[in-house]
Write a protein that holds these residues in place. Structure first.
Motif, PDB file in Angstrom:
ATOM      1  N   SER A  69       0.834  -1.073   0.115  1.00  0.00           N
ATOM      2  CA  SER A  69       0.075  -0.246   0.053  1.00  0.00           C
ATOM      3  C   SER A  69       0.933   1.425  -0.020  1.00  0.00           C
ATOM      4  CB  SER A  69      -0.906  -0.069   1.279  1.00  0.00           C
ATOM      5  OG  SER A  69      -1.818  -1.145   1.296  1.00  0.00           O
ATOM      6  N   LEU A  72       2.592   1.541  -3.701  1.00  0.00           N
ATOM      7  CA  LEU A  72       1.752   2.132  -4.540  1.00  0.00           C
ATOM      8  C   LEU A  72       1.290   3.597  -4.343  1.00  0.00           C
ATOM      9  CD1 LEU A  72      -0.579  -0.898  -4.849  1.00  0.00           C
ATOM     10  CD2 LEU A  72       0.968  -0.160  -6.627  1.00  0.00           C
ATOM     11  N   THR A  76       3.512   5.140  -7.661  1.00  0.00           N
ATOM     12  CA  THR A  76       2.746   4.892  -8.807  1.00  0.00           C
ATOM     13  C   THR A  76       1.750   5.827  -9.196  1.00  0.00           C
ATOM     14  OG1 THR A  76       1.137   3.485  -7.889  1.00  0.00           O
ATOM     15  CG2 THR A  76       3.258   2.429  -8.081  1.00  0.00           C
ATOM     16  N   ILE A  78      -1.174   5.962  -7.989  1.00  0.00           N
ATOM     17  CA  ILE A  78      -2.303   5.208  -7.831  1.00  0.00           C
ATOM     18  C   ILE A  78      -3.197   5.871  -6.734  1.00  0.00           C
ATOM     19  CG2 ILE A  78      -3.695   3.165  -7.274  1.00  0.00           C
ATOM     20  CD1 ILE A  78      -2.948   3.054 -10.025  1.00  0.00           C
ATOM     21  N   TYR A  81      -8.241   2.027  -4.837  1.00  0.00           N
ATOM     22  CA  TYR A  81      -7.980   0.895  -4.188  1.00  0.00           C
ATOM     23  C   TYR A  81      -9.090  -0.059  -4.019  1.00  0.00           C
ATOM     24  CZ  TYR A  81      -3.462   3.244  -3.332  1.00  0.00           C
ATOM     25  OH  TYR A  81      -2.155   4.004  -3.707  1.00  0.00           O
ATOM     26  N   ALA A 160      -5.697  -0.039  -7.986  1.00  0.00           N
ATOM     27  CA  ALA A 160      -4.891  -1.042  -7.396  1.00  0.00           C
ATOM     28  C   ALA A 160      -6.029  -2.240  -6.858  1.00  0.00           C
ATOM     29  CB  ALA A 160      -4.210  -0.755  -6.249  1.00  0.00           C
ATOM     30  N   SER A 190      -3.024  -0.244 -14.251  1.00  0.00           N
ATOM     31  CA  SER A 190      -3.628  -0.930 -12.929  1.00  0.00           C
ATOM     32  C   SER A 190      -2.721  -1.724 -12.127  1.00  0.00           C
ATOM     33  CB  SER A 190      -4.914  -1.361 -13.055  1.00  0.00           C
ATOM     34  OG  SER A 190      -5.816  -0.298 -13.457  1.00  0.00           O
ATOM     35  N   TYR A 191      -2.413  -2.024 -10.947  1.00  0.00           N
ATOM     36  CA  TYR A 191      -1.678  -2.881 -10.462  1.00  0.00           C
ATOM     37  C   TYR A 191      -2.561  -3.827  -9.751  1.00  0.00           C
ATOM     38  CZ  TYR A 191       1.939   0.307 -11.034  1.00  0.00           C
ATOM     39  OH  TYR A 191       2.957   0.989 -11.595  1.00  0.00           O
ATOM     40  N   VAL A 273       3.470  -8.246  -6.888  1.00  0.00           N
ATOM     41  CA  VAL A 273       2.756  -7.170  -7.588  1.00  0.00           C
ATOM     42  C   VAL A 273       3.092  -7.112  -8.875  1.00  0.00           C
ATOM     43  CG1 VAL A 273       2.287  -4.628  -7.424  1.00  0.00           C
ATOM     44  CG2 VAL A 273       2.739  -5.758  -5.415  1.00  0.00           C
ATOM     45  N   MET A 275       1.551  -5.361 -12.666  1.00  0.00           N
ATOM     46  CA  MET A 275       1.018  -4.026 -13.377  1.00  0.00           C
ATOM     47  C   MET A 275       0.558  -4.551 -14.834  1.00  0.00           C
ATOM     48  SD  MET A 275       2.945  -0.589 -14.867  1.00  0.00           S
ATOM     49  CE  MET A 275       1.862   0.582 -15.586  1.00  0.00           C
TER      50      MET A 275
END
Length: 277
Positions: A69, A72, A76, A78, A81, A160, A190-191, A273, A275
């Protein structure tokens, strides 16, 4: 002034069956939480007969969630979530970690355990950008149609998706197909983060993994499958793995140098993780 007791969920919310073990409550017991019952603690006691340190699976899983967490949110960009099978609220939940870094981050949890829903709704009431939806996380289309998910997550932008400590409770042989449905619904950029019980297929750890699996599956909880590396890797489909790839949860960007040797139990949970390009 303390809040009235009506602000809090009861010890056993309506709809909670305390004669059956709950995945969320077993995890809570492993993390030394208070929202569990004798039947849940009995699951851990059963597994402890072959793995006295079984609770370390939960701690490795939790620490991985926190580090992922944080990564990200910081690295990233992002800002939304979708946390599937979120479990009972404890210290450093996903929204607390990511919103500390970016207060505008949106977090939607999904679960269908009545106790999880009751506690989370009480905790999140009035909390901006954070919600929980009720759905079966092993039914992706049900999740995608959920009102809270559709309201809280914009599927036209990268997000995410977390399946951290969840998929080993799916006993079907099509877990990779289940995950493909989720991945197909995600936009590029997205992850996906996954942590999963692991059979290292090495003499010194495989016997332990399979012994724990047997105890979990034949316990009042009824699930807890230890998949191989290849099986876990297949859950990511064709996602591009973020370094260091699929590794022991404790080895995914640890917070500092390791001064103690990992226990055998901690060699039995993998995390990674990926992507979507």
């Amino acid at each position: 002034m303390p809040e009235p007791s009506s602000s809090y969920p009861s010890v056993a919310p309506v709809g909670v069956d305390i004669t059956r073990a709950s995945i969320a409550r077993v995890y809570d017991a492993a993390l030394n939480g208070k929202d569990n019952f004798d039947i849940d603690r009995a699951v851990l006691d059963q597994v402890r007969t072959v793995a006295p340190g079984v609770a370390e699976l939960a701690w490795a899983n939790r620490d991985f969630l926190i580090r992922v967490s944080r990564f990200l949110a910081r690295e990233t960009g992002i800002d939304q979530y979708l946390d599937l099978g979120s479990g009972l609220p404890t210290a450093e939940n996903t929204h607390q970690v990511v919103q500390r870094i970016n207060p505008d981050s949106a977090v939607v949890y999904v679960d269908n355990d009545p106790m999880v829903l009751a506690h989370a709704r009480a905790l999140l009431a009035g909390h901006p950008n954070t919600d929980i939806g009720e759905a079966d996380i092993f039914r992706p289309l049900e999740v995608m149609k959920n009102h809270e998910v559709r309201e809280g997550i914009d599927f036209s932008r990268p997000l995410a998706l977390f399946q951290i400590g969840t998929l080993h409770h799916y006993l079907g042989e099509d877990a990779d197909t289940l995950m493909r449905t989720y991945i197909d619904a995600l936009p590029s950029g997205s992850y996906v983060a996954i942590a999963h019980f692991y059979d290292p297929e090495l003499p010194e750890y495989s016997e332990l993994a399979r012994a724990m699996e047997d105890k979990f599956v034949h316990s009042p909880m009824g699930s807890g499958r230890f998949r191989t590396r290849a099986q876990i890797q297949s859950l990511f489909g064709d996602l591009s793995m973020i370094e260091p790839g699929l590794v022991l949860c404790d080895n995914w960007w640890p917070d500092g140098p390791r001064l103690r040797t990992l226990s055998a139990v901690r060699h039995c949970i993998l995390g990674g993780v990926g992507m979507k390009r």
